[in-house]
Scaffold this active site. Structure first.
Site, short mmCIF file in Angstrom:
data_model
loop_
_atom_site.label_atom_id
_atom_site.label_comp_id
_atom_site.label_asym_id
_atom_site.label_seq_id
_atom_site.Cartn_x
_atom_site.Cartn_y
_atom_site.Cartn_z
N SER A 1 -39.16 -30.90 15.47
CA SER A 1 -37.69 -30.84 15.35
C SER A 1 -37.06 -30.47 16.68
O SER A 1 -36.16 -31.15 17.17
CB SER A 1 -37.29 -29.79 14.31
OG SER A 1 -37.60 -30.23 13.02
N ALA A 2 -37.54 -29.39 17.29
CA ALA A 2 -36.93 -28.93 18.54
C ALA A 2 -37.33 -29.82 19.72
O ALA A 2 -36.48 -30.17 20.56
CB ALA A 2 -37.35 -27.49 18.81
N GLU B 1 -47.33 -34.45 22.32
CA GLU B 1 -47.38 -34.18 20.88
C GLU B 1 -48.81 -34.32 20.37
O GLU B 1 -49.49 -35.30 20.64
CB GLU B 1 -46.44 -35.17 20.16
CG GLU B 1 -46.61 -35.28 18.66
CD GLU B 1 -46.50 -33.94 17.89
OE1 GLU B 1 -45.66 -33.11 18.24
OE2 GLU B 1 -47.32 -33.75 16.96
N ALA B 2 -49.23 -33.32 19.59
CA ALA B 2 -50.61 -33.33 19.07
C ALA B 2 -50.81 -34.39 17.98
O ALA B 2 -51.92 -34.90 17.82
CB ALA B 2 -50.94 -31.94 18.50
N HIS C 1 -40.73 -22.11 5.43
CA HIS C 1 -39.84 -21.74 6.53
C HIS C 1 -40.41 -20.65 7.45
O HIS C 1 -39.70 -19.69 7.77
CB HIS C 1 -38.50 -21.25 5.97
CG HIS C 1 -37.75 -22.27 5.19
ND1 HIS C 1 -36.85 -21.96 4.19
CD2 HIS C 1 -37.77 -23.63 5.25
CE1 HIS C 1 -36.35 -23.07 3.69
NE2 HIS C 1 -36.89 -24.10 4.30
C1 LIG Z 1 -42.86 -29.47 3.60
C2 LIG Z 1 -41.71 -28.87 4.36
C3 LIG Z 1 -40.43 -28.90 3.79
C4 LIG Z 1 -39.36 -28.34 4.48
N1 LIG Z 1 -38.11 -28.53 3.99
C5 LIG Z 1 -37.04 -28.18 4.75
C6 LIG Z 1 -35.73 -28.56 4.36
O1 LIG Z 1 -35.52 -29.24 3.36
N2 LIG Z 1 -34.70 -28.17 5.15
C7 LIG Z 1 -34.88 -27.43 6.28
O2 LIG Z 1 -33.90 -27.06 6.91
N3 LIG Z 1 -36.13 -27.08 6.67
C8 LIG Z 1 -37.19 -27.47 5.96
N4 LIG Z 1 -38.45 -27.20 6.41
C9 LIG Z 1 -38.61 -26.38 7.64
C10 LIG Z 1 -38.25 -27.15 8.91
O3 LIG Z 1 -38.72 -28.47 8.84
C11 LIG Z 1 -38.85 -26.41 10.11
O4 LIG Z 1 -38.26 -25.11 10.17
C12 LIG Z 1 -38.58 -27.09 11.45
O5 LIG Z 1 -38.95 -28.44 11.40
C13 LIG Z 1 -39.35 -26.36 12.55
O6 LIG Z 1 -39.21 -27.05 13.76
P1 LIG Z 1 -40.08 -26.69 15.04
O7 LIG Z 1 -39.59 -27.55 16.12
O8 LIG Z 1 -40.08 -25.23 15.21
O9 LIG Z 1 -41.58 -27.06 14.63
P2 LIG Z 1 -42.19 -28.44 14.19
O10 LIG Z 1 -41.12 -29.39 13.73
O11 LIG Z 1 -43.27 -28.14 13.22
O12 LIG Z 1 -42.78 -29.05 15.52
C14 LIG Z 1 -43.90 -28.56 16.20
C15 LIG Z 1 -44.60 -29.76 16.83
O13 LIG Z 1 -45.50 -29.31 17.82
C16 LIG Z 1 -46.69 -30.06 17.72
N5 LIG Z 1 -47.76 -29.25 18.28
C17 LIG Z 1 -48.30 -28.13 17.77
N6 LIG Z 1 -49.26 -27.66 18.58
C18 LIG Z 1 -49.33 -28.49 19.64
C19 LIG Z 1 -50.14 -28.53 20.80
N7 LIG Z 1 -51.07 -27.58 21.06
N8 LIG Z 1 -49.98 -29.56 21.66
C20 LIG Z 1 -49.04 -30.51 21.43
N9 LIG Z 1 -48.25 -30.52 20.33
C21 LIG Z 1 -48.40 -29.52 19.45
C22 LIG Z 1 -46.83 -30.30 16.23
O14 LIG Z 1 -47.72 -31.37 15.95
C23 LIG Z 1 -45.40 -30.56 15.81
O15 LIG Z 1 -45.06 -31.92 15.92
C24 LIG Z 1 -39.56 -27.72 5.74
C25 LIG Z 1 -40.84 -27.69 6.31
C26 LIG Z 1 -41.91 -28.28 5.63
C27 LIG Z 1 -43.26 -28.27 6.28
#
Ligand SMILES: Cc1cc2nc3c(=O)[nH]c(=O)nc-3n(C[C@H](O)[C@H](O)[C@H](O)COP(=O)(O)OP(=O)(O)OC[C@H]3O[C@@H](n4cnc5c(N)ncnc54)[C@H](O)[C@@H]3O)c2cc1C
Length: 526
Positions: A31-32, A52-53, A464
């Site tokens: 997401s971020a 991206e992993a 979350h």
């Molecule tokens: C099943 C599910 C349902 C949800 N429903 C909702 C909803 O309806 N509404 C809502 O607001 N939120 C929802 N959420 C929560 C929301 O999606 C997350 O809070 C948000 O996407 C987090 O974003 P992020 O960027 O922190 O992490 P992520 O989006 O998880 O991104 C992290 C990324 O980093 C990559 N990564 C990790 N380690 C490495 C590495 N060592 N090297 C390279 N890449 C790596 C991962 O593969 C991933 O693509 C849900 C989550 C899930 C799992």
């Protein structure tokens, strides 16, 4: 589209030590990360590498089609994390999905678009995070959105994420709205007002029947830009930190380890579990824990991996008096925000009817579930319990120890009891009562010990997890209010891990807002 997602980085981007070099390296395309890749590479003179992993989503229908979101859980695009067995929840192991795909959890989530309460952000600012109060971050939420009703004082239009409310409610949702109103709740046309409370239309990041995700909205339109390289199936193992400066990192792809350098900044956006893992593997974390694991210390930041918070969820399941026909949107359409006690300053409960039966294994084994059953997600969104995540070894692929301590604080357990009671009360309101043929799980109204036991066997995660690299000022802070890692130059974090306190909402919209904030800081416009 996928031809830009490369297997190697461009050979013209090497420095004099023959290392690949970029202005910015973003770790994690979730997401971020998708937001940052877009905003940074919009500046033509900046070179950006996104690592991206997971793999490209290859247009998978179950990722793109909102009704199919549940099928992504447990799929190859899910990391399959497990929380530690927790005595409060009868030592059940709780399964915590996270997206392992370009787009991250934002590509597998349920698409509920919820910003949280203005008090969430004002509290962040009051805790010393200047610049994060609601008024200061509202322009970022407006910038993100393409709101279904155009621009107004709180919503934006033409932003990368399409946000829509349901035009027509499923029979369950229509009855649930009426039940909320007859119960005494205010009706909300818009659940993203600064202080949502009552029953209202759910906002969803869905555009014209498809998932509108950070990958679709931010990254895909610019995927061919020459100043952006995207590596998929590449796992970042470790940051290179020399004399307190992050100079680049090492990633692994196809069993080969490659070093890349960053001239300006490395941004960690690997999410709540993997961002702290990368920091710890690089020697940034609790000095004692790292020593025990045999990892050389670079910076003693005891807060790395601490402050883990997640919303607990339990679903109650009922049989409809008709077939569950014509499922709509993300299987939802409305939400309730309510207080477990009237003297609270903001709602601590969120309930969402789901047009599908969803039960934990333990409850599914106990109760017979008919085809036309539906569930209500009953969740606690303002929590006191906090936990941690830890490395179990210095090996980059070792399992993590993840303990969010769901419902550990007695106040949280009590509030969850109130939440379940609210759900049971709502089903007694005439409009909901008349479409329910029978109770499924629980099969009757529960009280006291039976209700507590139902919660112990039924509670899991609302998906979350946040907070493991918290922004702040105290000894446990990992980043400052500009999202810079304390004690390491040229290293920032932008993902859900920086939230000091979890928002009283789903966490995707807040995470995207955090990434927009980070981009503006890095580009010097905030
Ligand atoms: C099943 C599910 C349902 C949800 N429903 C909702 C909803 O309806 N509404 C809502 O607001 N939120 C929802 N959420 C929560 C929301 O999606 C997350 O809070 C948000 O996407 C987090 O974003 P992020 O960027 O922190 O992490 P992520 O989006 O998880 O991104 C992290 C990324 O980093 C990559 N990564 C990790 N380690 C490495 C590495 N060592 N090297 C390279 N890449 C790596 C991962 O593969 C991933 O693509 C849900 C989550 C899930 C799992």
């Amino acid at each position: 589209m996928t031809n830009k997602i490369e297997n190697s980085v461009s050979t013209n981007l090497k420095n004099d030590t023959n290392t690949f070099i970029y202005d910015y390296i973003i770790v994690g395309g979730g997401s971020a990360g998708c937001v940052l890749a877009r905003r940074l590479s919009d500046c033509e003179n900046i070179t950006v590498l996104l690592i991206e992993a997971g793999a490209d989503d290859n247009g998978l229908d179950r990722i793109q089609r909102p009704l199919r979101w549940l099928e992504n859980i447990g799929s190859p695009q899910d990391y399959l994390y497990r929380y530690q067995p927790n005595p409060i929840l009868n030592n059940r192991e709780i399964y915590a999905p996270r997206g392992k795909v370009l787009g991250g959890s934002g590509s597998i989530n349920a698409m509920v678009w919820a910003r949280g309460n203005q008090n969430d952000y004002d509290s962040w600012a009051e805790a010393g995070n200047t610049g994060w109060d609601y008024e200061s971050i509202l322009p970022l939420f407006r910038k993100i959105e393409d709101w279904d009703n155009g621009e107004n004082s709180i919503h934006g239009k033409d932003g990368p994420i399409r946000v829509e409310r349901p035009e027509k409610l499923h029979v369950i949702d229509a009855a649930a709205v009426k039940a909320g109103i007859s119960y005494g709740m205010p009706y909300m046309e818009d659940s993203n007002i600064p202080a949502p409370e009552g029953v209202g239309l759910m906002s969803m990041n869905i555009g014209h029947g498809r998932r509108s995700s950070p990958f679709e909205g931010y990254l895909k339109p610019i995927i061919d830009k020459p100043n952006l390289n995207i590596l998929t199936d590449a796992k970042v193992l470790k940051l290179n930190i020399d004399n307190g400066v992050c100079t680049g990192l090492i990633y692994r792809k196809d069993d080969k380890e490659v070093t890349v350098a960053a001239k300006t900044e490395v941004v960690l956006s690997a999410g709540t579990f993997e961002t702290p893992r990368i920091l710890m593997l690089s020697g940034v974390g609790d000095a004692v824990e790292l020593k025990n694991l045999g990892i050389d210390l670079k910076v003693n930041l005891p807060g790395v991996g601490k402050n883990l918070q997640d919303h607990p969820l339990i679903s109650l399941t009922f049989q409809l008096n008709q077939p569950l026909a014509d499922l709509t949107y993300n299987l939802g359409g409305i939400n309730y925000y309510w207080k477990s006690s009237p003297d609270l300053i903001k709602p601590d409960l969120m309930l969402i009817p789901i047009q599908y039966p969803i039960l934990t294994q333990e409850l599914a084994a106990k109760y017979e579930v008919p085809d036309n059953a539906f569930s209500v997600f009953v969740t606690l969104i303002d929590i006191k319990s906090k936990g941690y995540m830890k490395l179990t070894s210095s090996l980059p692929d070792a399992p993590l120890e993840i303990e969010p301590n769901l419902l550990k604080d007695p106040a949280d357990f009590q509030a969850m009891v109130k939440a379940v009671e609210l759900c049971m009360d709502l089903t007694q309101e005439p409009d909901l009562n008349k479409i329910i043929k029978s109770w499924v799980a629980p099969d009757r109204r529960l009280k006291e010990g039976h209700l507590a036991e139902f919660i112990r066997n039924g509670c899991s995660t609302y998906f979350h997890p946040v907070g493991t690299c918290a922004m702040g000022k105290g000894p446990d802070a990992v980043v400052n209010n500009r999202l810079k890692v304390i004690g390491v130059q040229k290293l920032s974090i932008a993902d859900a891990s920086v939230m000091p306190q979890i928002t009283t909402s789903n966490t995707n919209a807040p995470t995207i807002m955090i990434a927009e904030f980070a981009a503006e800081v890095l580009l010097g416009t905030r």
